[in-house]
Design a protein around this motif. Structure first.
Motif, PDB file in Angstrom:
ATOM      1  N   SER A 194     -14.652 -17.336  -8.039  1.00 56.50           N
ATOM      2  CA  SER A 194     -16.000 -17.010  -7.137  1.00 56.50           C
ATOM      3  C   SER A 194     -15.831 -17.400  -5.847  1.00 56.50           C
ATOM      4  CB  SER A 194     -17.118 -17.713  -8.037  1.00 56.50           C
ATOM      5  OG  SER A 194     -17.178 -17.485  -9.217  1.00 56.50           O
ATOM      6  N   LEU A 252     -23.430 -12.972  -5.423  1.00 49.89           N
ATOM      7  CA  LEU A 252     -22.623 -14.151  -5.633  1.00 49.89           C
ATOM      8  C   LEU A 252     -23.118 -15.696  -5.693  1.00 49.89           C
ATOM      9  CD1 LEU A 252     -19.537 -15.272  -5.519  1.00 49.89           C
ATOM     10  CD2 LEU A 252     -19.951 -15.463  -2.811  1.00 49.89           C
ATOM     11  N   LYS A 264     -24.341 -15.982  -9.269  1.00 42.02           N
ATOM     12  CA  LYS A 264     -22.848 -16.329 -10.000  1.00 42.02           C
ATOM     13  C   LYS A 264     -22.892 -17.828 -10.145  1.00 42.02           C
ATOM     14  CE  LYS A 264     -19.464 -13.330 -10.399  1.00 42.02           C
ATOM     15  NZ  LYS A 264     -18.368 -12.551 -10.137  1.00 42.02           N
TER      16      LYS A 264
END
Length: 212
Positions: free
Chosen positions: A31, A47, A50
């Motif tokens: 990530s 992102l 996530k």
């Protein structure tokens, strides 16, 4: 000798942690690698979400929440609409507050709080400048008190000093030597683990370039 032993201990602790939670470290590493591919608000939002998913699984780890907030703070600086800026910062604020509860001895947490508060200030500098400049200084001061060597805290301090300089009758460029020194020594600071924050060098390089 004590410093060498401490450094070895930190490395061993990191290795043991990685061995105990390989999936977490792998997911976080992948990530973090996606930061380089983020080009706009939508990318950082995806992102950030996530990281939020990782945080929901790894409830005792503070770094996923850190990066979730960091993404939303970056989104606020990219956005032009003031209301949207604040809406992104509202999301970041929740994670920042949780971080302070989870990791009150981590300098990086208070650097991020200072960064978040800077975002709030930027939305409306005229109306928020007086209140938020003080809050930014307080948060960053806590970071420097915990770890005076933290380069991100030093960078925030330089930025604040440069911004306040005209109001204090000072030349902003009087802080350029500090910026140049920070840039030159940036890589000497070693994060506690590969997952710890390491952003900011580009921003300092930008300050130094503007000093020329």
């Amino acid at each position: 000798m004590k410093k060498i032993i401490l450094s070895i201990a930190v490395v061993l602790i990191s290795l043991v942690s990685m061995a105990q939670k390989p999936e977490y470290y792998q997911t976080m590493g992948e990530s973090l690698g996606e930061y380089a591919n983020c080009k706009g608000v939508a990318d950082f939002q995806a992102l950030g979400n996530k990281f939020e998913m990782i945080a929901n699984v790894e409830k005792t780890e503070w770094l996923p929440l850190y990066y979730h907030a960091h993404c939303y703070i970056l989104m606020s600086f990219m956005e032009q609409d003031a209301a949207k800026k604040d809406s992104y910062l509202d999301v970041a604020e929740k994670s920042v507050n949780k971080l302070i509860e989870m990791a009150p001895t981590e300098a990086e947490v208070f650097v991020l709080q200072a960064f978040y508060l800077t975002g709030r200030l930027v939305v409306n500098p005229v109306e928020r400048g007086q209140e938020y400049s003080g809050l930014v200084g307080q948060a960053n001061g806590k970071a420097l008190a915990i770890d005076p060597s933290n380069p991100r805290a030093k960078m925030m301090k330089i930025q604040m000093d440069m911004g306040a300089a005209p109001y204090m009758g000072l030349d902003p460029k009087s802080f350029c030597p500090q910026a140049k020194e920070l840039l030159a020594s940036w890589d000497n600071f070693k994060p506690k683990s590969p997952l710890y924050p390491n952003w900011g060098k580009d921003q300092v390089a930008g300050i130094v370039k503007r000093c020329e």
